[in-house]
Design a protein around this motif. Sequence first.
Motif, PDB file in Angstrom:
ATOM      1  N   THR A   1     -19.630 -52.696  20.193  1.00  0.00           N
ATOM      2  CA  THR A   1     -21.205 -52.485  19.677  1.00  0.00           C
ATOM      3  C   THR A   1     -21.132 -51.268  20.040  1.00  0.00           C
ATOM      4  N   LEU A   2     -22.684 -50.102  19.299  1.00  0.00           N
ATOM      5  CA  LEU A   2     -22.433 -49.476  19.584  1.00  0.00           C
ATOM      6  C   LEU A   2     -24.346 -49.312  20.126  1.00  0.00           C
ATOM      7  N   TYR A   3     -24.888 -49.044  21.106  1.00  0.00           N
ATOM      8  CA  TYR A   3     -25.348 -48.685  21.642  1.00  0.00           C
ATOM      9  C   TYR A   3     -26.387 -47.650  21.278  1.00  0.00           C
ATOM     10  N   TRP A   4     -27.357 -47.267  21.960  1.00  0.00           N
ATOM     11  CA  TRP A   4     -28.328 -46.524  21.546  1.00  0.00           C
ATOM     12  C   TRP A   4     -30.370 -46.097  22.322  1.00  0.00           C
ATOM     13  N   GLY A   5     -29.894 -44.799  23.080  1.00  0.00           N
ATOM     14  CA  GLY A   5     -31.238 -44.506  23.319  1.00  0.00           C
ATOM     15  C   GLY A   5     -32.286 -44.478  22.498  1.00  0.00           C
ATOM     16  N   GLN A   6     -33.736 -44.030  23.418  1.00  0.00           N
ATOM     17  CA  GLN A   6     -34.615 -43.412  22.148  1.00  0.00           C
ATOM     18  C   GLN A   6     -34.400 -41.907  21.859  1.00  0.00           C
ATOM     19  N   GLY A   7     -33.967 -40.977  22.785  1.00  0.00           N
ATOM     20  CA  GLY A   7     -33.479 -39.530  22.361  1.00  0.00           C
ATOM     21  C   GLY A   7     -34.090 -39.046  23.389  1.00  0.00           C
ATOM     22  N   THR A   8     -34.276 -37.423  23.381  1.00  0.00           N
ATOM     23  CA  THR A   8     -35.459 -36.287  24.571  1.00  0.00           C
ATOM     24  C   THR A   8     -35.304 -35.464  23.203  1.00  0.00           C
ATOM     25  N   GLN A   9     -36.394 -34.580  23.672  1.00  0.00           N
ATOM     26  CA  GLN A   9     -36.222 -33.443  23.378  1.00  0.00           C
ATOM     27  C   GLN A   9     -35.680 -32.699  24.016  1.00  0.00           C
ATOM     28  N   VAL A  10     -34.840 -32.198  22.903  1.00  0.00           N
ATOM     29  CA  VAL A  10     -34.440 -30.117  24.012  1.00  0.00           C
ATOM     30  C   VAL A  10     -35.246 -29.064  23.391  1.00  0.00           C
ATOM     31  N   THR A  11     -35.540 -28.245  23.454  1.00  0.00           N
ATOM     32  CA  THR A  11     -36.044 -27.269  23.163  1.00  0.00           C
ATOM     33  C   THR A  11     -35.880 -25.885  23.371  1.00  0.00           C
ATOM     34  N   VAL A  12     -34.702 -25.254  23.378  1.00  0.00           N
ATOM     35  CA  VAL A  12     -34.670 -23.646  23.795  1.00  0.00           C
ATOM     36  C   VAL A  12     -34.912 -22.351  23.013  1.00  0.00           C
ATOM     37  N   SER A  13     -36.011 -22.055  23.487  1.00  0.00           N
ATOM     38  CA  SER A  13     -37.010 -21.008  22.619  1.00  0.00           C
ATOM     39  C   SER A  13     -37.245 -19.809  24.088  1.00  0.00           C
ATOM     40  N   SER A  14     -36.999 -18.685  23.626  1.00  0.00           N
ATOM     41  CA  SER A  14     -38.741 -17.412  24.714  1.00  0.00           C
ATOM     42  C   SER A  14     -39.881 -17.980  24.481  1.00  0.00           C
TER      43      SER A  14
END
Length: 116
Positions: free
Chosen positions: A103-116
């Motif tokens: 059975t596969l479970y997922w989290g809700q996600g977290t945003q990663v932004t790479v920017s200067s």
Amino acid sequence: QVQLVESGGGLVQPGGSLRLSCVASGNIFRIQTMGWYRQVPGKQREFIARITSSGVTNYADSVKGRFTISRDNAKNTVLLQMNSVKPEDTAVYYCNAIDRVSTLYWGQGTQVTVSS
């Protein structure tokens, strides 16, 4: 059932580092493999890294040598250490877990932004 909660996302400059964390709760004794995926709008979710219960790891070519996955079974946590990040690493990062009956479970996600 297994619940997964990610944390650690945010804004980081190119070349910088970030560490994502995923804490599992519920029927954690059933968990075998844990991993990280990422997704950008309009694209399919992409495999990043996985780690088995015995510590065997696999990485996508795009992150090999820059990202490191680790697991603390005592704390029911899987970490993703992201070094030398690039703008193309910008995405929502998802933690997942597979239990003994696949059975596969997922989290809700977290945003990663790479920017200067």
